[in-house]
Design a protein around this motif. Structure first.
Motif, mmCIF file in Angstrom:
data_model
loop_
_atom_site.group_PDB
_atom_site.id
_atom_site.type_symbol
_atom_site.label_atom_id
_atom_site.label_comp_id
_atom_site.label_asym_id
_atom_site.label_seq_id
_atom_site.Cartn_x
_atom_site.Cartn_y
_atom_site.Cartn_z
ATOM 1 N N TYR B 259 1.010 -1.130 0.030
ATOM 2 C CA TYR B 259 0.272 0.009 -0.122
ATOM 3 C C TYR B 259 1.033 1.202 0.135
ATOM 4 C CZ TYR B 259 -3.539 -2.998 1.593
ATOM 5 O OH TYR B 259 -4.413 -4.283 1.606
ATOM 6 N N MET B 260 0.439 2.178 -0.653
ATOM 7 C CA MET B 260 0.741 3.521 -0.333
ATOM 8 C C MET B 260 0.134 4.585 0.773
ATOM 9 S SD MET B 260 0.588 5.650 -4.113
ATOM 10 C CE MET B 260 -0.900 5.429 -5.088
ATOM 11 N N ARG B 261 0.951 5.394 1.167
ATOM 12 C CA ARG B 261 0.381 6.175 2.411
ATOM 13 C C ARG B 261 -0.141 7.377 1.706
ATOM 14 N NH1 ARG B 261 3.130 4.233 7.299
ATOM 15 N NH2 ARG B 261 4.891 3.243 6.512
ATOM 16 N N THR B 262 -1.480 7.475 1.656
ATOM 17 C CA THR B 262 -1.838 8.784 0.853
ATOM 18 C C THR B 262 -3.011 9.605 1.866
ATOM 19 O OG1 THR B 262 -4.188 7.890 0.549
ATOM 20 C CG2 THR B 262 -2.359 7.245 -0.984
ATOM 21 N N THR B 263 -3.193 10.900 1.504
ATOM 22 C CA THR B 263 -3.736 11.729 2.450
ATOM 23 C C THR B 263 -5.386 11.246 2.842
ATOM 24 O OG1 THR B 263 -4.593 12.840 0.499
ATOM 25 C CG2 THR B 263 -2.795 13.837 1.632
ATOM 26 N N GLN B 264 -5.699 10.008 2.079
ATOM 27 C CA GLN B 264 -6.892 9.425 2.341
ATOM 28 C C GLN B 264 -6.638 7.956 2.867
ATOM 29 O OE1 GLN B 264 -10.244 10.584 -0.432
ATOM 30 N NE2 GLN B 264 -8.637 10.838 -1.634
ATOM 31 N N GLY B 265 -5.739 7.929 3.663
ATOM 32 C CA GLY B 265 -5.403 6.299 4.087
ATOM 33 C C GLY B 265 -4.721 5.661 3.049
ATOM 34 N N PRO B 266 -4.351 4.053 3.470
ATOM 35 C CA PRO B 266 -3.490 3.514 2.439
ATOM 36 C C PRO B 266 -4.225 3.165 1.196
ATOM 37 C CG PRO B 266 -3.712 2.446 4.775
ATOM 38 C CD PRO B 266 -4.781 3.615 4.773
ATOM 39 N N LYS B 267 -3.657 2.988 0.375
ATOM 40 C CA LYS B 267 -4.062 2.583 -1.291
ATOM 41 C C LYS B 267 -3.344 1.502 -1.837
ATOM 42 C CE LYS B 267 -5.713 4.293 -5.663
ATOM 43 N NZ LYS B 267 -5.250 4.956 -6.734
ATOM 44 N N ARG B 268 -3.893 0.361 -2.347
ATOM 45 C CA ARG B 268 -3.122 -0.712 -2.601
ATOM 46 C C ARG B 268 -2.318 -0.382 -4.130
ATOM 47 N NH1 ARG B 268 -6.585 -5.630 -3.817
ATOM 48 N NH2 ARG B 268 -6.372 -4.835 -5.903
ATOM 49 N N VAL B 269 -1.184 -0.823 -3.988
ATOM 50 C CA VAL B 269 -0.091 -0.653 -5.422
ATOM 51 C C VAL B 269 -0.191 -1.900 -6.048
ATOM 52 C CG1 VAL B 269 2.112 -0.149 -5.776
ATOM 53 C CG2 VAL B 269 0.891 1.288 -4.086
ATOM 54 N N ASP B 270 -0.166 -2.036 -7.331
ATOM 55 C CA ASP B 270 -0.129 -3.179 -8.184
ATOM 56 C C ASP B 270 1.166 -3.616 -8.813
ATOM 57 O OD1 ASP B 270 -2.925 -3.977 -7.438
ATOM 58 O OD2 ASP B 270 -3.179 -2.372 -8.728
ATOM 59 N N VAL B 271 1.704 -2.233 -9.577
ATOM 60 C CA VAL B 271 2.857 -2.745 -10.124
ATOM 61 C C VAL B 271 3.907 -1.452 -9.652
ATOM 62 C CG1 VAL B 271 3.926 -2.499 -12.378
ATOM 63 C CG2 VAL B 271 1.446 -3.232 -12.067
ATOM 64 N N ILE B 272 5.062 -1.827 -9.290
ATOM 65 C CA ILE B 272 6.045 -0.887 -8.996
ATOM 66 C C ILE B 272 7.460 -0.870 -9.947
ATOM 67 C CG2 ILE B 272 7.823 -0.402 -7.216
ATOM 68 C CD1 ILE B 272 5.894 -1.806 -5.182
ATOM 69 N N TYR B 273 7.337 0.411 -10.761
ATOM 70 C CA TYR B 273 8.490 0.250 -11.368
ATOM 71 C C TYR B 273 9.655 0.972 -10.789
ATOM 72 C CZ TYR B 273 11.610 2.505 -15.280
ATOM 73 O OH TYR B 273 12.269 2.952 -16.146
ATOM 74 N N ARG B 274 10.414 0.056 -10.003
ATOM 75 C CA ARG B 274 11.392 0.432 -9.261
ATOM 76 C C ARG B 274 12.764 1.018 -9.764
ATOM 77 N NH1 ARG B 274 15.549 -3.666 -8.332
ATOM 78 N NH2 ARG B 274 14.815 -5.605 -9.425
ATOM 79 N N ARG B 275 13.229 2.050 -9.249
ATOM 80 C CA ARG B 275 14.489 2.478 -9.767
ATOM 81 C C ARG B 275 15.298 2.557 -8.631
ATOM 82 N NH1 ARG B 275 14.308 5.287 -14.646
ATOM 83 N NH2 ARG B 275 16.808 5.259 -14.346
ATOM 84 N N LEU B 276 15.390 1.414 -7.901
ATOM 85 C CA LEU B 276 16.178 1.043 -6.577
ATOM 86 C C LEU B 276 16.635 -0.550 -6.895
ATOM 87 C CD1 LEU B 276 16.314 2.277 -3.817
ATOM 88 C CD2 LEU B 276 14.266 0.956 -3.293
ATOM 89 N N ASP B 277 18.090 -0.443 -6.531
ATOM 90 C CA ASP B 277 18.731 -1.995 -6.656
ATOM 91 C C ASP B 277 18.105 -2.806 -5.861
ATOM 92 O OD1 ASP B 277 20.169 -0.855 -8.594
ATOM 93 O OD2 ASP B 277 22.050 -0.372 -7.307
ATOM 94 N N ASP B 278 18.276 -4.186 -6.481
ATOM 95 C CA ASP B 278 17.532 -5.226 -5.651
ATOM 96 C C ASP B 278 17.899 -5.170 -4.025
ATOM 97 O OD1 ASP B 278 16.815 -6.220 -7.931
ATOM 98 O OD2 ASP B 278 18.324 -7.977 -7.953
ATOM 99 N N ASP B 279 19.464 -4.869 -3.742
ATOM 100 C CA ASP B 279 20.065 -4.791 -2.411
ATOM 101 C C ASP B 279 19.146 -3.931 -1.419
ATOM 102 O OD1 ASP B 279 21.936 -6.567 -2.821
ATOM 103 O OD2 ASP B 279 23.613 -5.081 -3.177
#
Lengths: 318, 478
Positions: B259-279
């Motif tokens: 989930y992401m923290r939003t101004t209206q509470g948690p919202k479910r996330v389905d796909v993350i285009y991540r620009r963060l290394d595995d580690d």
């Protein structure tokens, strides 16, 4: 929207508003301090300026005594002072950069270009102290950046929660600033019944109006010479004065209502803001002076802080 | 016949302008130096205002530096591009099949085509992924394939980037700036558009969402934060995709869902285009000291409740040791001959190769198997005797950590600098997107240019610049 995004938008707007306010305070204090008067008053003026900018304590940690050049340096360039103009613009930009996607391209470019200008002046100042003309130009630049950022946000941003949270930051900060500048001068803002001082006070009153860019507005509204109780009236209770406490709370309630209607629920922030607005609407200057201007302002500043806290609690932290 | 050892893409190093560069050449001849200088300045101003900056690590003063932009475009003909495109599609399909196999049955290892030890001893291999298929068997949703040209006909793949390749925002912004700076030249050349890249990216990401996300999955871009060197790109892409740009602290995992923290509470996330290394993705699964990731993310991912793009563990496929096997890998999965060539490479893990490399260090480029960004490598012809000696010892001590390649005669393109216009070495990074519905490449990519005369290092972290890349229709050439 992400809670962190809302938080950054709120603080982005707060910092820009604060940069504008600090620049105005320094402008007017320089005018006051240049008046031919008692020697001691110069230090008093700068102490008042630091106090209005919420920077007196931090200043006193860094300096032994209040002195014009040191105060100007502290209010404009000192990065130890989180409310100095460079700190405000830097923090404003960091917050804007963290939420670039929530800002329009125009608004981002305005703050980014302003920040670059600011960095140039800062670098120059580090190489050699700026002369008076350059200092004044820097104050003008800070005010222009705030004005441009505000204008571009107003002109280009979608009217959705991103806009509303940024506006809330602006008005919470502005209400705080107006209350502070009144509070450092409360001893010369006397009710109509009391006899008023000499010409020195006249300049002081004018300085307050100047600090909130209200000299012309004052004359339009009152069509009268500058009277201290009218200044207090203008900055506290006049709905048409965009920096008055009442006007700020009108806006705070409006934007909080927009958020609660878009989200389909309201909370403590809305209820508290309406209470404060109601109190301002139902009071008169006679009541204010009756209870004591200083006490009234102290209470207001505290109430305003609780609104900031309630907004954070309800929307910005999770 | 040739005036220099390098192939110049405009003059073919022989003096005659190649047809594909005819308009550029005419424009250059008609433009006095002052005009080019003025355009250069305008471009710099535009980039600075937009805030397209790039942080260079270890460089405190210049935390926000611009990547220099050269206003002379690099041109490829449609025919050249079509060849490249086919090769890129083939290569990326093979990369995905390879990863699905490595984390699945391991056929290619059983067949002895690729030695097992370079996979299993590779730190980028993630045992957590074994036996856990990903949607549509796509691991590398976004690939950046680095290509160099050495003559009129030959292109080589220098390196595959299958983790979190960056640079696509420069491809798009370079195009915007060129269209504004040189509208007439641009219009006269019939340049293939690249601006639909975000559309394709969105479609690819949507197509790999978990099934239960339904028709309208929530996509986010995950960034390490605004002090990351590629932060500008992360925010740019989120903006173009119309999705939230999140940091690790904006996400939380509850009951196996993200989930992401939003101004209206948690919202479910389905796909993350991540620009963060595995580690750094999940302190519970990988580096425990990571404050950039999301505790529990790996669990949600393994449960199939969220899709990560690129998948975890793709680094094992863009390793420089694996690179040397790419021709075999392509043949193994596609049954076809590779359309794009590999640079001939000595695997120092093999005794004969090591012997040869140690004897020819002054002529070779030696790279660490896991290095990137042009660091930790030896460019033989440009190195001092002492540097070569030191590097030789490093190599002899741990040969399997290195590969060596001949110094390639990278092609040059006309490039503008304060003293005028001259040839500078270039490479090309096209961006290849893979979704459930196929593989897509927008025509062009990011051309990187080594701005220092004679330099072959194009990396932006080492003073390289960029150019807009124009794929122009052949009929327009006359």
């Amino acid at each position: 929207m992400l809670a962190r995004t809302a938080d950054s938008l709120f603080w982005f707007a707060r910092y820009m508003e604060r940069a504008d306010f600090v620049a105005r305070i320094v402008h007017t204090t320089r005018r006051l301090a240049s008046l031919p008067s008692r020697e001691s008053s110069v230090a008093n003026e700068w102490e008042a300026a630091l106090s209005a900018a919420g920077a007196l304590e931090a200043y006193q940690e860094a300096h032994e005594e209040v002195e014009a050049n040191a105060a100007i340096e502290f209010l404009l360039f000192d990065t130890r002072n989180t409310s100095s103009i460079v700190s405000c613009i830097e923090s404003g930009r960091i917050n804007a950069r963290a939420v670039r996607t929530a800002l329009t391209i125009e608004t981002w470019q305005t703050i980014n270009a302003g920040w670059q200008e600011m960095k140039k002046v800062q670098a120059k100042h580090q190489a050699r102290s700026l002369d008076t003309e350059e200092l004044v130009a820097f104050l003008d630049l800070a005010m222009k950046i705030a004005l441009d950022v505000d204008g571009s946000a107003y002109r280009t941003m979608l009217r959705n929660d991103a806009y509303w949270f940024s506006r809330l930051g602006l008005y919470v900060e502005r209400a705080d600033n107006t209350a502070r500048i009144l509070d450092v001068k409360y001893n010369i803002l006397l009710p109509e019944s009391e006899s008023v001082g000499g010409s020195l006070d006249y300049f002081q009153w004018n300085a307050i109006l100047r600090a909130v860019s209200a000299v012309t507005s004052y004359h339009w509204i009152y069509r009268d010479g500058v009277k201290p109780w009218l200044i207090a009236d203008l900055l506290i209770l006049r709905p048409e004065m965009p920096r008055s406490l009442l006007a700020c709370y009108g806006e705070i309630v409006r934007f909080l209502d927009a958020i609660s209607s878009a989200y389909g629920r309201q909370g403590a922030a809305q209820r508290r803001a309406r209470q404060i607005l109601g109190r301002l609407e139902n009071t008169t200057m006679k009541d204010v002076f009756g209870a004591g201007l200083h006490e009234f302002l102290t209470d207001f500043i505290e109430d305003n802080n609780t609104i900031g806290g309630a907004i954070a609690e309800q929307y910005l932290l999770d | 016949m040739t005036q220099s050892a390098f192939f110049d893409e405009m003059t073919a190093s022989g003096g005659d302008v190649r047809a594909v560069y005819a308009r550029i050449s005419r424009w250059l001849n008609a433009s006095p130096p002052e005009l080019l200088a003025a355009r250069r300045e305008q471009a710099e101003l535009m980039f600075r205002r937009i805030g397209i900056t790039f942080a260079v690590y270890g460089d405190k003063e210049a935390t926000e530096r611009l990547i220099p932009f050269d206003i002379i475009p690099r041109v490829l003909s449609r025919t050249e591009w079509n060849r490249l495109e086919k090769g890129l599609v083939q290569r990326v399909k093979a990369l995905n099949a390879f990863l699905a196999d490595l984390y699945g049955k391991g056929e290619i290892l059983k067949a002895g085509v690729v030695p097992s030890d370079i996979i299993y001893r590779n730190p980028a291999f993630r045992p957590e992924m074994a036996g856990r298929p990903v949607p549509h068997d796509i691991y590398v949703h976004i690939a950046g394939i680095d290509i160099v040209r050495v003559d009129a006909d030959d292109f080589y793949v220098l390196e595959d980037n299958a983790r979190t390749p960056s640079g696509v925002s420069y491809m798009l912004e370079n195009r915007e700036v060129m269209m504004r700076l040189l509208p007439d030249l641009f219009a006269s050349c019939g340049v293939a558009p690249v601006e639909n890249y975000p559309e394709h990216l969105r479609a690819s990401l949507r197509s790999v969402a978990p099934l239960r996300a339904g028709g309208d999955p929530t996509i986010v871009v995950l960034t390490p934060g605004q002090f990351n060197s590629a932060y500008y790109e992360h925010s740019f892409l989120a903006d173009k995709l119309g999705v939230e740009l999140v940091e690790g602290r904006d996400l939380l995992v509850r009951d196996g869902f993200v989930y992401m923290r939003t101004t209206q509470g948690p919202k479910r996330v389905d796909v993350i285009y991540r620009r963060l290394d595995d580690d750094y993705l999940d302190p519970l699964a990988f580096r425990p000291d990571s404050t950039l990731g999301v505790p529990g993310l790996m669990g949600a991912y393994q449960a199939g409740n969220v899709t990560l793009a690129n998948a975890v563990g793709t680094g094992v496929a863009d390793d420089k040791a694996v690179y040397t096997y790419m021709p075999e890998i392509i043949r193994f999965y596609t049954g076809e001959e590779p359309l794009l060539k590999n640079v001939p490479t000595w695997r120092c893990r093999e005794a004969d190769a090591l012997k040869y490399v140690l004897e020819h260090l002054p002529d070779l480029v030696v790279k660490e198997v896991n290095g990137s960004g042009g660091y930790g490598m030896l460019v033989g012809p440009h190195a001092t005797r002492a540097e070569i000696e030191t590097f030789g010892k490093k190599l002899a001590a741990d040969p399997s950590n290195f590969i060596a390649q001949p110094t390639l005669s990278l092609s040059t393109c006309p490039t503008s600098f304060s003293g005028g216009v001259g040839p500078r070495h270039v490479d090309l990074r096209p961006f290849v997107l893979s979704g459930a519905d196929g593989v897509r490449v927008v025509p062009g990519g990011l051309t990187r240019v080594a701005l220092k005369e004679g330099s072959l290092v194009v990396n932006s972290s080492q003073g390289g610049g960029t150019k807009d890349t124009w794929v122009v229709d052949d009929p327009q050439l006359a």
